[in-house]
Design an enzyme around this catalytic site. Structure first.
Site, PDB file in Angstrom:
ATOM      1  N   THR A  24       0.921  -1.514   0.247  1.00  0.00           N
ATOM      2  CA  THR A  24       0.218  -0.031  -0.187  1.00  0.00           C
ATOM      3  C   THR A  24       1.097   1.292  -0.354  1.00  0.00           C
ATOM      4  O   THR A  24       1.218   1.496   0.670  1.00  0.00           O
ATOM      5  CB  THR A  24      -0.621  -0.395   1.236  1.00  0.00           C
ATOM      6  OG1 THR A  24      -1.800  -1.579   1.560  1.00  0.00           O
ATOM      7  CG2 THR A  24      -2.269   0.666   0.867  1.00  0.00           C
ATOM      8  N   THR A  25       1.044   1.563  -1.288  1.00  0.00           N
ATOM      9  CA  THR A  25       1.516   3.053  -1.357  1.00  0.00           C
ATOM     10  C   THR A  25       1.400   4.608  -0.498  1.00  0.00           C
ATOM     11  O   THR A  25       2.095   5.089  -0.243  1.00  0.00           O
ATOM     12  CB  THR A  25       2.220   3.644  -2.823  1.00  0.00           C
ATOM     13  OG1 THR A  25       0.916   3.721  -3.711  1.00  0.00           O
ATOM     14  CG2 THR A  25       2.511   2.271  -3.303  1.00  0.00           C
TER      15      THR A  25
END
Length: 256
Positions: free
Chosen positions: A18-19
């Site tokens: 999850t950036t």
């Protein structure tokens, strides 16, 4: 072929991180009172600036004496919940006794320490869980008995952890926490603690664009264990003078 498979594996792994948080919940409030610990949060999950999910419950019971609440990415909260439930199931399956009263569940302090290690490990791999997690409950004595003193701690997404008598995550750390510190007393009754948390949630609804007046309250007591309320709506009041006057009527150009 090996080079191609390695490249494909690398692409797959990069897509699993999850950036940045996408579907998020805002503040979680926590306070100790005479008989235990109480948490509060609203039930809104925002998709960016869109108020998308209005029944997202962010207060969760881990076991019979530990409660968590989290702000931040909702899917990461679900991952944390699954992880803690798997640990609780493993504890039950490997316990020396099958009777509930003989099971040695993880206390709140142990859950908090475990989450601190998980959060630090994940951020060290550049794949953090994008949450601030509040842990509430009771510690255990060395002989296995539940301690009389309540526990309240928080862990953030990089593994920073601390304990306090009152805690707030998200925007609540700026608006609600000063109010809670001002009103807090160690001998507060349950009704006083609940009223204080509801007042803080109401103010957050007025001031936080990502908040909602549909809320949950949860508590942990030594005798009653974990209890999480169903969502309900707070009464609000919008007739304050500062709310209804046009800013242009205050002798200004209409700006703040």
């Amino acid at each position: 072929l090996p080079a191609q498979s390695t490249h494909a594996d690398a692409l797959t792994a990069s897509n699993q991180a999850t950036t940045r948080p996408i579907t998020t919940g805002t503040s979680v409030l926590g306070i100790k009172y005479r008989d235990g610990v109480m948490l509060a949060a609203d039930t809104l999950c925002s998709y960016g600036s869109l108020a998308k999910y209005k029944n997202a419950r962010r207060l969760l019971g881990v076991n019979s004496n530990t409660l968590i609440g989290a702000s931040g990415e909702y899917s990461d909260l679900q991952s944390i919940s699954d992880l803690l439930k798997a640990n609780a199931l493993e504890d039950r399956c490997t316990a020396d006794s099958l009777y509930d009263e003989d099971n040695n569940e993880e206390c709140a302090g142990e859950v908090w320490s475990y989450l601190r290690a998980v959060m630090y490990q994940r951020r060290s791999k550049m794949n953090p869980l994008w949450n601030d997690v509040v842990v509430a409950g009771f510690r255990q004595e060395t002989d296995g008995r539940t301690s009389d003193s309540p526990f309240l701690g928080v862990v953030d997404k990089i593994g920073t952890a601390y304990e306090d008598d009152v805690l707030a995550t998200g925007f609540g750390g700026y608006i609600a926490l000063p109010l809670m510190r001002e009103k807090f007393r160690p001998d507060m009754e349950e009704g006083e603690a609940r009223a204080l948390l509801e007042d803080c949630l109401r103010i957050l609804f007025y001031r936080d664009c990502r908040a909602l007046n549909r809320v949950q309250i949860a508590k942990v007591t030594k005798e009653g264990g974990v209890l999480v309320s169903d969502p309900y709506e707070l009464d609000t009041y919008w007739d304050f003078k500062g709310f209804v006057l046009n800013k242009g009527e205050l002798g200004t150009d209409g700006g703040w």
